[in-house]
Design an enzyme around this catalytic site. Sequence first.
Site, PDB file in Angstrom:
ATOM      1  N   GLU A  44       0.838  -1.207   0.000  1.00  0.00           N
ATOM      2  CA  GLU A  44       0.000   0.000   0.000  1.00  0.00           C
ATOM      3  C   GLU A  44       0.876   1.262   0.000  1.00  0.00           C
ATOM      4  OE1 GLU A  44      -3.960   1.244   2.388  1.00  0.00           O
ATOM      5  OE2 GLU A  44      -2.173   1.164   3.635  1.00  0.00           O
ATOM      6  N   LYS A 135      -8.860   4.078  -2.454  1.00  0.00           N
ATOM      7  CA  LYS A 135      -9.356   3.413  -1.245  1.00  0.00           C
ATOM      8  C   LYS A 135     -10.702   3.998  -0.832  1.00  0.00           C
ATOM      9  CE  LYS A 135      -7.507   2.065   3.304  1.00  0.00           C
ATOM     10  NZ  LYS A 135      -6.302   2.196   4.158  1.00  0.00           N
ATOM     11  N   CYS A 169      -5.643  -2.405   2.203  1.00  0.00           N
ATOM     12  CA  CYS A 169      -5.699  -2.529   3.657  1.00  0.00           C
ATOM     13  C   CYS A 169      -7.111  -2.909   4.143  1.00  0.00           C
ATOM     14  CB  CYS A 169      -5.192  -1.228   4.287  1.00  0.00           C
ATOM     15  SG  CYS A 169      -4.665  -1.384   6.014  1.00  0.00           S
TER      16      CYS A 169
END
Length: 312
Positions: A44, A135, A169
């Site tokens: 990430e 995200k 994540c």
Amino acid sequence: MSNLHLGIAQLRPAWGNKARTVDIITAAIAQAAARNIDLLAFSETFLSGYPFWVCRTNGAAFDDARQARAYAQFIDSAVEIGGPELGIVSEAARDHGVSVYLGANERGALAGRGTVWCTLVTIDAERGILGAHRKLMPTHDERLVWGIGDAQDLGCHSFGGFRVGGLNCWENWMSHARAALYADGEDIHISVWPGNEAVTKGLPIFAAQEGRMWCASVCGLLSLSDVPEDFEFHQDLAAEGLDVIFAGGSAIYDPTQACVARIEPGAEGIASAVIDKPGLYRARQGFDQSGHYARPDIFDLTIHRRRAGGHG
């Protein structure tokens, strides 16, 4: 039936230095090519670094001059999707024949030029950038530095006959996000994390089981020594004794949840596994998430695939 050689890169970025981090990425792509890897995934926001300071320096302080300076340094090291840094990575992917999933700090190119998104960029060796998934929901203190994403590029792409998708994540825990990828035919799931294996909390194994697919869990490495000394909070954190920030611990799991490749915490390197179609088909005999075990007569999945707010 075709196979795909999947690789995961557990490496240290040159935190805050996008030019040097691009050099690290292109070198890893060359190494992957030497090992006949078809698709290589990075952690990430590997380009060029996770916002590690926020939770350690009272990041929520309103109108704080030091936090503003830290954010300015952070956004200056972010990249634009059409910018030169990703252009260099795309060229390396093409030259070496290695496709890439790359976590990046993305700055808006048109609107949103003062905002950073946690973005997972999909780069095909022949076709270039296929998608940039922002995200969906930054976690906890991450919302102080990252914008909230959207579903414009929430989907899968085809590589060597396999459908590949990825999430950043803790959005991996968002059941609707996973369902969107399953509905798009996902065979291989790329889950990217900032760094510590404990944070994954079993998600990669769970995703492999739920989706009856391969799951690559890519964790990063980061120590304070990787951060330039001119970063706003470097001296403060050094005085407090901060050393290791992220220790890594990356792996690839097959559709039976067996670990088929691993990089131990603390180690830099590239690990890989060969993905095959029969393994998928055997696992999905009894349970196919989006096929014979689905109930479209009961459940509907609606995805609003548009860029939120028109940010470029």
